[in-house]
Motif scaffolding. Structure first.
Motif, PDB file in Angstrom:
ATOM      1  N   PRO A 403      -7.288  -5.583   3.188  1.00  0.00           N
ATOM      2  CA  PRO A 403      -7.980  -4.290   3.082  1.00  0.00           C
ATOM      3  C   PRO A 403      -7.216  -3.192   3.814  1.00  0.00           C
ATOM      4  O   PRO A 403      -6.329  -3.452   4.632  1.00  0.00           O
ATOM      5  N   TYR A 404      -7.596  -1.972   3.517  1.00  0.00           N
ATOM      6  CA  TYR A 404      -6.964  -0.810   4.133  1.00  0.00           C
ATOM      7  C   TYR A 404      -7.263  -0.805   5.631  1.00  0.00           C
ATOM      8  O   TYR A 404      -8.418  -0.861   6.052  1.00  0.00           O
ATOM      9  N   ASP A 405      -6.219  -0.771   6.472  1.00  0.00           N
ATOM     10  CA  ASP A 405      -6.374  -0.808   7.928  1.00  0.00           C
ATOM     11  C   ASP A 405      -6.542   0.621   8.444  1.00  0.00           C
ATOM     12  O   ASP A 405      -5.585   1.285   8.840  1.00  0.00           O
ATOM     13  N   GLU A 406      -7.793   1.062   8.442  1.00  0.00           N
ATOM     14  CA  GLU A 406      -8.072   2.442   8.843  1.00  0.00           C
ATOM     15  C   GLU A 406      -7.879   2.641  10.336  1.00  0.00           C
ATOM     16  O   GLU A 406      -7.479   3.730  10.781  1.00  0.00           O
ATOM     17  N   ASP A 407      -8.148   1.606  11.140  1.00  0.00           N
ATOM     18  CA  ASP A 407      -8.007   1.739  12.595  1.00  0.00           C
ATOM     19  C   ASP A 407      -6.562   2.033  12.989  1.00  0.00           C
ATOM     20  O   ASP A 407      -6.302   2.910  13.827  1.00  0.00           O
ATOM     21  N   PHE A 408      -5.614   1.327  12.386  1.00  0.00           N
ATOM     22  CA  PHE A 408      -4.207   1.562  12.723  1.00  0.00           C
ATOM     23  C   PHE A 408      -3.774   2.960  12.290  1.00  0.00           C
ATOM     24  O   PHE A 408      -3.037   3.644  13.009  1.00  0.00           O
ATOM     25  N   VAL A 409      -4.233   3.402  11.131  1.00  0.00           N
ATOM     26  CA  VAL A 409      -3.846   4.728  10.632  1.00  0.00           C
ATOM     27  C   VAL A 409      -4.364   5.823  11.554  1.00  0.00           C
ATOM     28  O   VAL A 409      -3.673   6.820  11.810  1.00  0.00           O
ATOM     29  N   LYS A 410      -5.585   5.655  12.106  1.00  0.00           N
ATOM     30  CA  LYS A 410      -6.143   6.669  13.005  1.00  0.00           C
ATOM     31  C   LYS A 410      -5.461   6.657  14.367  1.00  0.00           C
ATOM     32  O   LYS A 410      -5.258   7.714  14.974  1.00  0.00           O
ATOM     33  N   LYS A 411      -5.094   5.467  14.854  1.00  0.00           N
ATOM     34  CA  LYS A 411      -4.502   5.372  16.183  1.00  0.00           C
ATOM     35  C   LYS A 411      -3.040   5.800  16.217  1.00  0.00           C
ATOM     36  O   LYS A 411      -2.544   6.252  17.246  1.00  0.00           O
ATOM     37  N   HIS A 412      -2.325   5.654  15.113  1.00  0.00           N
ATOM     38  CA  HIS A 412      -0.879   5.920  15.104  1.00  0.00           C
ATOM     39  C   HIS A 412      -0.523   6.874  13.958  1.00  0.00           C
ATOM     40  O   HIS A 412       0.161   6.481  13.004  1.00  0.00           O
ATOM     41  N   PRO A 413      -0.952   8.113  14.017  1.00  0.00           N
ATOM     42  CA  PRO A 413      -0.614   9.044  12.925  1.00  0.00           C
ATOM     43  C   PRO A 413       0.873   9.357  12.846  1.00  0.00           C
ATOM     44  O   PRO A 413       1.399   9.635  11.769  1.00  0.00           O
ATOM     45  N   ASP A 414       1.573   9.304  14.005  1.00  0.00           N
ATOM     46  CA  ASP A 414       3.011   9.581  13.971  1.00  0.00           C
ATOM     47  C   ASP A 414       3.767   8.488  13.219  1.00  0.00           C
ATOM     48  O   ASP A 414       4.701   8.780  12.450  1.00  0.00           O
ATOM     49  N   ILE A 415       3.359   7.221  13.419  1.00  0.00           N
ATOM     50  CA  ILE A 415       3.998   6.124  12.685  1.00  0.00           C
ATOM     51  C   ILE A 415       3.715   6.255  11.190  1.00  0.00           C
ATOM     52  O   ILE A 415       4.604   6.054  10.344  1.00  0.00           O
ATOM     53  N   VAL A 416       2.473   6.606  10.857  1.00  0.00           N
ATOM     54  CA  VAL A 416       2.099   6.756   9.443  1.00  0.00           C
ATOM     55  C   VAL A 416       2.919   7.857   8.790  1.00  0.00           C
ATOM     56  O   VAL A 416       3.413   7.710   7.663  1.00  0.00           O
ATOM     57  N   GLN A 417       3.094   8.986   9.489  1.00  0.00           N
ATOM     58  CA  GLN A 417       3.871  10.093   8.921  1.00  0.00           C
ATOM     59  C   GLN A 417       5.332   9.693   8.720  1.00  0.00           C
ATOM     60  O   GLN A 417       5.949  10.025   7.698  1.00  0.00           O
ATOM     61  N   ARG A 418       5.883   8.966   9.688  1.00  0.00           N
ATOM     62  CA  ARG A 418       7.276   8.530   9.563  1.00  0.00           C
ATOM     63  C   ARG A 418       7.444   7.561   8.384  1.00  0.00           C
ATOM     64  O   ARG A 418       8.419   7.632   7.634  1.00  0.00           O
ATOM     65  N   GLN A 419       6.474   6.671   8.226  1.00  0.00           N
ATOM     66  CA  GLN A 419       6.549   5.737   7.105  1.00  0.00           C
ATOM     67  C   GLN A 419       6.393   6.459   5.761  1.00  0.00           C
ATOM     68  O   GLN A 419       7.026   6.076   4.770  1.00  0.00           O
ATOM     69  N   GLN A 420       5.566   7.493   5.721  1.00  0.00           N
ATOM     70  CA  GLN A 420       5.430   8.266   4.484  1.00  0.00           C
ATOM     71  C   GLN A 420       6.750   8.940   4.105  1.00  0.00           C
ATOM     72  O   GLN A 420       7.108   9.005   2.919  1.00  0.00           O
ATOM     73  N   MET A 421       7.471   9.417   5.078  1.00  0.00           N
ATOM     74  CA  MET A 421       8.777  10.024   4.803  1.00  0.00           C
ATOM     75  C   MET A 421       9.757   8.966   4.278  1.00  0.00           C
ATOM     76  O   MET A 421      10.548   9.243   3.368  1.00  0.00           O
ATOM     77  N   LEU A 422       9.680   7.747   4.847  1.00  0.00           N
ATOM     78  CA  LEU A 422      10.545   6.679   4.333  1.00  0.00           C
ATOM     79  C   LEU A 422      10.197   6.353   2.883  1.00  0.00           C
ATOM     80  O   LEU A 422      11.095   6.147   2.048  1.00  0.00           O
ATOM     81  N   TRP A 423       8.919   6.306   2.555  1.00  0.00           N
ATOM     82  CA  TRP A 423       8.515   6.001   1.186  1.00  0.00           C
ATOM     83  C   TRP A 423       8.922   7.115   0.223  1.00  0.00           C
ATOM     84  O   TRP A 423       9.217   6.841  -0.946  1.00  0.00           O
ATOM     85  N   MET A 424       8.945   8.359   0.701  1.00  0.00           N
ATOM     86  CA  MET A 424       9.423   9.451  -0.155  1.00  0.00           C
ATOM     87  C   MET A 424      10.900   9.256  -0.498  1.00  0.00           C
ATOM     88  O   MET A 424      11.322   9.483  -1.635  1.00  0.00           O
ATOM     89  N   GLY A 425      11.683   8.826   0.486  1.00  0.00           N
ATOM     90  CA  GLY A 425      13.088   8.539   0.204  1.00  0.00           C
ATOM     91  C   GLY A 425      13.266   7.367  -0.744  1.00  0.00           C
ATOM     92  O   GLY A 425      14.114   7.394  -1.650  1.00  0.00           O
ATOM     93  N   ILE A 426      12.450   6.304  -0.557  1.00  0.00           N
ATOM     94  CA  ILE A 426      12.516   5.152  -1.467  1.00  0.00           C
ATOM     95  C   ILE A 426      12.101   5.554  -2.871  1.00  0.00           C
ATOM     96  O   ILE A 426      12.701   5.123  -3.865  1.00  0.00           O
ATOM     97  N   GLN A 427      11.074   6.397  -2.975  1.00  0.00           N
ATOM     98  CA  GLN A 427      10.625   6.853  -4.291  1.00  0.00           C
ATOM     99  C   GLN A 427      11.719   7.632  -5.010  1.00  0.00           C
ATOM    100  O   GLN A 427      11.924   7.475  -6.226  1.00  0.00           O
ATOM    101  N   ALA A 428      12.446   8.478  -4.264  1.00  0.00           N
ATOM    102  CA  ALA A 428      13.533   9.240  -4.890  1.00  0.00           C
ATOM    103  C   ALA A 428      14.623   8.311  -5.435  1.00  0.00           C
ATOM    104  O   ALA A 428      15.156   8.530  -6.531  1.00  0.00           O
ATOM    105  N   LYS A 429      14.938   7.246  -4.682  1.00  0.00           N
ATOM    106  CA  LYS A 429      15.936   6.293  -5.172  1.00  0.00           C
ATOM    107  C   LYS A 429      15.436   5.549  -6.403  1.00  0.00           C
ATOM    108  O   LYS A 429      16.188   5.332  -7.359  1.00  0.00           O
TER     109      LYS A 429
END
Length: 684
Positions: A403-429
């Motif tokens: 299931p969606y881990d909402e607790d981790f997303v709320k506690k670590h927004p900086d990690i989530v944002q960094r991972q979103q940027m990585l996924w944007m780069g993967i999506q472009a490739k």
């Protein structure tokens, strides 16, 4: 003290450490032989050793005169190995298997705690062992027999024609230049089994001389098992306290670093895991588990582990998908590897698996055929990708396994944002590699991006209905005044009709009016939906005037007809819920506020062309009586009326039916073969 008194010392023995055969003494363990035959009786023909590998080969003679020896079998083995001719290269020169070779293997990797002891005249002399070797029979002569057999077959095939050499054509030779070997490739080659076997074969054998037990040379060498000097200066190791001496004699077991695997593949205890560096622990855990919430990862690493350090390390080997960590593709498929199913190189496999992971960042569901169509990989590889991170659901697809881990997303927004940027780069490739279309880039359902569906409470629905009523109040008030004028003009005829009109009275104890208490706030002080001043339309003995009854029936019939044309199949509980929502959207004073019982609603459903489907639900079901009453539209006037009726008859016999049974029944009853899309349309 009591234990010492019960077990008194009866003799003290002096212990001496002999050094003459240090790093030269080996213990040989021979196979079990009959009690009537000892190794003293065995004739050793030859012996040789490889010192670095601690590998020994002994050649022993077999007593062919023993009554237990099978002579015919020995002759057959010699014939298979050497053939009919005998020369210097023959294994068995006597044309009889008269000798046997024994090859050694190490019984223990660490023999520092073992010693050979000799007791003589009240003294115990210890000599440390340099190796313990187990001797087992070697069957290399069978390999020679197979080689001889292949040579004879090749000779027979090659000698059939003398024109073979003349008929040989000129063959084209392809010259290939090897690429420079990388450091990683060199390490893999050095650690390979083939390379180790080659290194072992390169070491030369050292031939030994065997001396029997009663030989004078053996007697001389046996004296080296005794300590040559009993002076204290030569035995300083034994001038220790009892505890120190015991520690020297039985040192604690310390595993050598060479024996520990650098990166165990699939079996590793938690105790061994926690001896590795934190980065290696996380890599091994993620490689084996593949998908893991951050909380589970912290529990496996043990108490006291710094979460910041774990986050720093896990980002090197995993990516964030729906709040959970999924191992990276290049960890599972290292460079210079390939697929075990199709032989596709690791680079292509990593791209395909990254596409699957990226799809799960957009939606909780992924269709296997869509992945195969985009990545162009074989079904086995695609199935491996999906099984790493999802679970198959029948007739739905593959759902992300956690299931969606909402607790981790709320506690670590900086990690989530960094991972979103990585996924944007993967999506472009991925867009460049696979030429993705818009239908691949946008999720099919926007609500699937959120793990929690939008829920609207009953109070919010009532407030929304109130706001809607206020917006349309002006127009609705005009319609109400018009209806009031019509009711006054028909007042005289209505009173005469009431005297002759008799309606079916329903006992309150059997059928109670439907509960519309949730909508009392919408009536604005109305009684049965009418203003108190309108005494002309008050109920007479609980019944409404004839004109009002007709309007109620018309409004109710319109609601039921429109509802079943949209839904086709409804339970009584769902129908009552939709009717309450319909009442909440009506203006004050509407005729449907006069009170509609369950029986009136069910009778109207049957009058509009619907039928009750007696679905045989299981007796242990927890559904309410209203949920067990199922009504369906029998004729909708479209091309699927016949198919729908067949389907309803199927469900009147069983509440759970397989899809292939439904499709076969539809084909038999309707006389035509329906494709998958048509069957889906009927089922929906």
């Amino acid at each position: 003290m009591a234990n010492e008194e019960d077990d008194p010392i009866i003799q003290e023995i002096d212990v001496f450490l002999a050094r003459s055969l240090l790093e030269k003494l080996y213990l040989f363990q021979y196979p079990i032989r009959p009690a009537s035959m000892t190794y003293d009786d065995v004739t050793h023909l030859s012996a040789k050793i490889k010192p670095k590998q601690q590998k020994v080969e002994l050649e022993m003679a077999i007593d062919t005169l023993n009554p237990n020896y099978c002579r015919s079998k020995g002759e057959q083995i010699a014939l298979n190995v050497d053939g009919t001719c005998t020369d210097e290269t023959s294994t068995y020169s006597s044309k009889l298997m008269d000798k046997q070779t024994f090859c050694s293997s190490q019984a223990a990797s660490n023999v520092s705690r073992y010693a050979a002891a000799v007791y003589k005249k009240g003294e115990l002399h210890l000599t440390p062992l340099h190796g313990i070797l187990q001797l087992r029979p070697s069957f290399t002569y069978l390999d020679k027999a197979d080689a001889k057999h292949r040579e004879r077959e090749a000779a027979n095939e090659g000698g059939d024609s003398s024109q073979d050499e003349a008929e040989d054509d000129v063959k084209q030779i392809t010259v290939r230049f090897s690429r420079p070997e990388t450091e990683q490739a060199r390490q893999r080659r050095v650690q390979s089994y083939e390379f180790l076997q080659k290194r072992q074969a390169e070491e030369h054998w050292v031939h030994l001389h065997y001396y029997g037990l009663k030989d004078s040379r053996s007697e001389h060498e046996r004296q080296y098992l005794f300590s040559q000097g009993h002076g204290l200066a030569e035995n300083t190791e034994l001038i220790k306290s009892p505890s120190e001496y015991l520690m020297m004699l039985m040192p604690p077991s310390v595993e050598e670093e060479n024996d520990k695997p650098m990166a165990p593949s699939n079996v590793l205890s938690m105790a061994q895991l926690r001896t590795l560096p934190l980065a290696d622990q996380i890599k091994i855990l993620m490689k084996n588990v593949k998908v893991m919430p951050f909380a589970n990862l912290m529990s496996l690493l043990g108490s006291g582990t710094d979460p910041t350090a774990v986050l720093r390390c896990v980002q090197q080997v995993a990516l964030l998908v729906q709040g959970n960590w999924v191992v990276k593709s290049d960890v599972l498929y290292p460079k210079d590897t390939s697929s075990p199913h199709s032989g596709v190189p690791a680079e292509v496999l990593c791209r395909g698996r990254d596409f699957v992971m990226w799809k799960f960042t957009q939606d909780r569901w992924v269709v296997r055929k869509e992945v195969a169509a985009v990545t162009k990989l074989c079904p086995e590889d695609v199935k491996d990708f999906l099984e790493h991170m999802s679970v198959a659901r029948i007739n739905k697809g593959w759902e992300f396994m956690l299931p969606y881990d909402e607790d981790f997303v709320k506690k670590h927004p900086d990690i989530v944002q960094r991972q979103q940027m990585l996924w944007m780069g993967i999506q472009a490739k991925l867009e460049k590699v696979y030429n993705l279309l818009k239908e691949h880039l946008t999720p099919k359902k926007q609500e699937a991006q959120s793990a929690h569906p939008l829920l609207v409470s009953g109070e919010q629905r009532v407030n929304m209905a109130k706001a809607k009523v206020k917006q349309n109040y002006g127009q609705l008030e005009k319609e109400f005044q018009k209806q009031k004028a019509e009711m006054k003009s028909n007042d005289t005829s209505a009173k005469t009709d009431v005297a002759n009109l008799r309606l079916k009275e329903e006992p309150v104890s059997v059928e109670e009016p439907m509960d519309t208490s949730a909508h009392e706030g919408l009536n604005n002080g109305l009684v049965n939906g009418l203003h108190p001043a309108q005494g002309s339309t008050d109920p007479v003995n609980g019944h409404l005037p004839g004109g009002c009854i007709d309007r109620v029936a018309q409004e109710l019939k319109a609601f039921v007809s429109s509802t079943f044309k949209k839904q086709f199949v409804l339970t009584l509980s769902e129908l009552k819920r939709l009717f309450n929502l319909h009442l909440a959207s009506l203006p004050p004073g509407h005729t449907l506020f006069s009170g509609i019982s369950d029986k009136m609603l069910q009778d109207m459903v049957l009058d509009t062309g619907c039928k009750q489907i007696l679905v045989p639900f299981p007796p242990q079901t927890a559904a309410s009586p209203d949920e067990l009453k199922v009504y369906a539209l029998w004729e909708a006037g479209d091309t699927y009326d016949q198919h729908r009726q067949v389907l309803l008859e199927i469900f009147s016999k069983n509440y759970r039916v397989r899809r292939n049974v439904i499709q076969n029944q539809l084909s038999q009853e309707c006389g035509e073969d329906l494709n998958k899309q048509e069957v889906d349309r009927v089922l929906k």
